[in-house]
Scaffold this motif. Sequence first.
Motif, mmCIF file in Angstrom:
data_model
loop_
_atom_site.group_PDB
_atom_site.id
_atom_site.type_symbol
_atom_site.label_atom_id
_atom_site.label_comp_id
_atom_site.label_asym_id
_atom_site.label_seq_id
_atom_site.Cartn_x
_atom_site.Cartn_y
_atom_site.Cartn_z
ATOM 1 N N ALA A 1 -5.408 2.347 2.909
ATOM 2 C CA ALA A 1 -4.916 2.456 1.545
ATOM 3 C C ALA A 1 -3.703 3.372 1.455
ATOM 4 O O ALA A 1 -2.898 3.255 0.533
ATOM 5 C CB ALA A 1 -6.026 2.975 0.631
ATOM 6 N N LEU A 2 -3.571 4.273 2.418
ATOM 7 C CA LEU A 2 -2.399 5.160 2.406
ATOM 8 C C LEU A 2 -1.196 4.500 3.066
ATOM 9 O O LEU A 2 -0.148 5.115 3.199
ATOM 10 C CB LEU A 2 -2.734 6.465 3.127
ATOM 11 N N VAL B 1 2.422 8.968 7.818
ATOM 12 C CA VAL B 1 2.496 7.525 8.044
ATOM 13 C C VAL B 1 3.878 6.992 7.659
ATOM 14 O O VAL B 1 4.404 6.080 8.280
ATOM 15 C CB VAL B 1 1.391 6.819 7.224
ATOM 16 N N ARG B 2 4.464 7.626 6.653
ATOM 17 C CA ARG B 2 5.799 7.185 6.214
ATOM 18 C C ARG B 2 6.913 7.822 7.031
ATOM 19 O O ARG B 2 8.077 7.723 6.684
ATOM 20 C CB ARG B 2 5.968 7.503 4.731
ATOM 21 N N GLY B 3 6.532 8.520 8.075
ATOM 22 C CA GLY B 3 7.541 9.039 8.990
ATOM 23 C C GLY B 3 8.081 10.411 8.640
ATOM 24 O O GLY B 3 9.063 10.855 9.221
ATOM 25 N N GLN C 1 -2.157 2.767 13.626
ATOM 26 C CA GLN C 1 -2.191 4.145 13.118
ATOM 27 C C GLN C 1 -3.605 4.522 12.702
ATOM 28 O O GLN C 1 -4.072 5.630 12.974
ATOM 29 C CB GLN C 1 -1.240 4.296 11.928
ATOM 30 N N MET D 1 -4.827 4.550 -3.699
ATOM 31 C CA MET D 1 -6.183 4.229 -4.143
ATOM 32 C C MET D 1 -7.130 5.394 -3.905
ATOM 33 O O MET D 1 -7.041 6.086 -2.907
ATOM 34 C CB MET D 1 -6.676 3.003 -3.386
ATOM 35 N N ARG E 1 13.277 -0.036 10.178
ATOM 36 C CA ARG E 1 11.983 0.621 10.334
ATOM 37 C C ARG E 1 10.845 -0.377 10.273
ATOM 38 O O ARG E 1 9.884 -0.312 11.029
ATOM 39 C CB ARG E 1 11.802 1.654 9.211
ATOM 40 N N TYR F 1 -1.363 13.098 5.322
ATOM 41 C CA TYR F 1 -1.425 11.899 6.172
ATOM 42 C C TYR F 1 -0.540 10.759 5.667
ATOM 43 O O TYR F 1 0.177 10.138 6.445
ATOM 44 C CB TYR F 1 -2.867 11.403 6.328
ATOM 45 N N GLY F 2 -0.558 10.522 4.353
ATOM 46 C CA GLY F 2 0.275 9.445 3.813
ATOM 47 C C GLY F 2 1.740 9.670 4.114
ATOM 48 O O GLY F 2 2.494 8.730 4.410
ATOM 49 N N ARG G 1 -4.452 13.419 -1.982
ATOM 50 C CA ARG G 1 -3.993 12.619 -0.850
ATOM 51 C C ARG G 1 -3.254 11.387 -1.347
ATOM 52 O O ARG G 1 -2.235 10.982 -0.805
ATOM 53 C CB ARG G 1 -5.219 12.215 -0.022
ATOM 54 N N ALA G 2 -3.792 10.795 -2.418
ATOM 55 C CA ALA G 2 -3.165 9.599 -2.969
ATOM 56 C C ALA G 2 -1.851 9.932 -3.668
ATOM 57 O O ALA G 2 -0.904 9.151 -3.643
ATOM 58 C CB ALA G 2 -4.118 8.913 -3.943
ATOM 59 N N ARG H 1 0.826 -1.213 0.000
ATOM 60 C CA ARG H 1 0.000 0.000 0.000
ATOM 61 C C ARG H 1 0.860 1.262 0.000
ATOM 62 O O ARG H 1 0.381 2.336 -0.352
ATOM 63 C CB ARG H 1 -0.944 0.003 1.199
ATOM 64 N N MET H 2 2.117 1.122 0.407
ATOM 65 C CA MET H 2 2.974 2.299 0.381
ATOM 66 C C MET H 2 3.437 2.614 -1.036
ATOM 67 O O MET H 2 3.914 3.708 -1.304
ATOM 68 C CB MET H 2 4.173 2.098 1.301
ATOM 69 N N ARG H 3 3.335 1.660 -1.937
ATOM 70 C CA ARG H 3 3.762 1.946 -3.313
ATOM 71 C C ARG H 3 2.587 2.211 -4.233
ATOM 72 O O ARG H 3 2.751 2.783 -5.305
ATOM 73 C CB ARG H 3 4.586 0.769 -3.833
#
Lengths: 272, 296, 320
Positions: free
Chosen positions: B171-172, A132-134, B178, A110, C27, A128-129, A181-182, A105-107
């Motif tokens: 999805a994100l 989530v990835r820091g 989280q 949707m 991580r 937000y995305g 967002r996507a 889902r990180m790559r």
Amino acid sequence: MARSLDSSHVGSAEKGEWPKPLKAEACELSFYYGSRLVLKRVSVPIAQGNITALIGPSGCGKSTFLRCFNRMHDLYPGTRYEGAILLYPEGRNILDRQVDPIEVRMRLAMVFQKPNPFPKSVYENVAYGLRVRGVRDRRVLDEKVEQALRSAALWEEVKDRLSALGTSLSGGQQQRLCIARALATDPELLLLDEPTSALDPIATGNIEELLQDLKRRVTILIVTHNMQQAARISDWTAFMYLGELVEFGPTKRLFTTPTNKQTEDYITGRFG
Amino acid sequence: MIKRRKYAEALFKVLGLSSLALAVGTLALLFGALVVHGIGRLDWQFLTSFPSRHASQAGILPAVVGSTLVMLVTACAGIPVGVAAGIYLEEYAKRTWFTELIEVTVTNLAGVPSIIFGLLALGLFVYMLGLGASILTAGLTLALLILPVVIVTTREAIRAVPVHIREAAFALGATRWQTVADHVLPYSAAGILTGIILALSRAIGETAPIVTVGALTFVAFLPPAPITSQPPYLSFEWLMSPFTVMPIQMFAWVSRPGEDFAANAAAAGLLLVGMTLTMNGLAIYVRYRMRKRVFW
Amino acid sequence: MKGRTVLVPEQGTAGSSKPLLVEGEGRRRVRRIRELVIEGGLLVAALVSVATTTMILAVLVVESLGFFDTVSLYDFLTDTLWTPLFDDPHYGILPLLAGTIVTSMVGLLVAIPIGTVSAMYLSEFASPRVREIIKPVLELLGAVPTVVYGYFALLVVTPALQWIWPDLPGFNMLGPGIVIGIMILPLVISLSEDAMRAVPMMLREGSYAMGATHLETAWRVVVPAATSGIVAAYVLGISRAVGETMVVAIAAGQNPNLTWNPMEPAATITAYIVQVALGDLPHGSIGYRSIFAAGLVLAMMTFTFNILGHVMRKRFREVY
């Protein structure tokens, strides 16, 4: 004009119609809800930098198929995948149990049928995305948020109210916010599940235009119940029916000279 | 004939309304009785005095302090556990017999009489764990007592967050936690808060289990202060202190013969009812506001 | 199945085992461990309710076993005296049981008619506005601390009853019974109203179409269709009444008294537990253990009613 095909050829494309290079590829993908087989050995290539559209009557499994790509079904009990979805360039099967769905889902990103912004600010929706990835650096966030909003053709409309609730925007704006967002996390493949079905014609037109601009940067796989939309925007089209792939080919060819009787019936409006 | 049927219907409406009026009227009567008997005693002296053999000099100070400290323990223990259990059941648990078991015990606990919790506390906290008749024991007992309420309301609040919000977060690339911490919990906070207020309002009026664990009915001292003048400035001695709480104090006064003590009981009751009604009113208000402000 | 490679391009190495390169190994590990720890913590919290239920049973059974070392089960069930603290101790649960049953029955006699009529009115006749006002008030009625209800029973209801029956003693089961009825009223109303509102509109429309009035429809269609849900409300109300403590401890008197006459004073199971707990009984004594034996009987009664009630509610929900 209608050529009936040997059933063993169903799902395969004619020679020379195989796109290249590929971003991803579903290989003999089957999917079960409990014991119910919903997708039957579906194989579809996803061409890099192109828009691939999935069409078919409702209930044909196109959304289910799309949601396999980011392992959305993993969230619900009693679901099972068979076959593979290969993600290029490395060609890894992302349905493999060893693969963490979160990394998938990180790559991939949707956009859903109904606009579903978070009840947070416009800014936080887009960021937000990244969070989530820091990503914590405010400058990076600001820059990425602006970039994503520009890419989604929303920047001009919301730049003065980034702190307004995402849910306070209009329907079309909300869906573009969801696209922003996507996009904020630079996905390699953008999955869109009937993104315009809840929108009016003007908002739909805006989004279709946007997708045309986007495809240079991101590969797009879109589910649509609207054949005209598929014909307007996509490069490749896959027609699904009852959980099976009926025909895949370049959009222009598929809509003008379908090789399959069912496809022809569907696109000429005889059923569906 | 038709006239008679209409007549019956009108009669029933009167009957229904008077039934409800009876319920509402009882509440008014109860409140009225407390006010008439107790308002005269409810003054500053009453709030700041220790109990006394002379009704007119008696006060409720140790009970107010005791209730506050017990509630503190109850809140610290009961709320996190209850909310966490609600999150687990709603967001993590798979549909297995084991989850069923947890759900059955929650439903069951909600129906267990509070005095049974008192017996549990007497056997478990007071003697087996050796905590004695302390504030800690009382707080933990009430924490167990309110657990089902907190769990059930947390689950209801969480369930009201639509699936598509969760899917958007997943999805994100968000993990389950989280998704819960960044979205589900913030969006359901008001509903959870309602449940917490209701649970604490129930706990503050509970008498039977506190009697059972051995709260004192005549307390002429305050528990050790939680803040001290020497480092480390915090003291937890109060946790192990003997104590009384407001409903116990009221019970003690009700049980004593004589108009004067009855007046004290009414004053304590007024205070208690005032507190629980305020908390419930607050919860009803939060819920009402929440219903108006739906995001999706 | 993977043998059919026609569609799989040459470079497609489906068996490749390298992870997707999204984030660093460190991580990823931190993230996974954190998720596991959190899920574990939440699970432990959820298990507290299982542990509590288990401990309730364990404590009651263990202490009761100690009690039944001294007292035979036969005496416990048949003796008509309950005097564990006397020099000549008797351990018959019947007087406490009788007190519990009488106060609960009085409560039900109040709560069932008023509750059912109120629920019918709220579900079938009341306008949304009336409901909007009444429901919070009922909630408040259910939120009043029980000790306050005890005060109410002793110092308001009983004196009022004495005005009607001057011979009524100051401690009696009638006053607290009535107050218990008022206490369980919100529960009974809200559960039976739920049951009635769950009856599909179609059934009602069928009845109206036959020319029935509102009341006839409510009485002949809605109530019968919701019976199981309404009875479940009564049963859960009984469970609540049986376990009610402070009202009876304050207003019914604390002397075990085998009588079915609500005008007399008597102790209930719960009142006895309170009475003993207020005293200073040494841990492990027979008096101490007797409250656990009494508690076990109470717990078994409420468990039974609760299970019965929930089964009926569930069955009701399945029908519609």
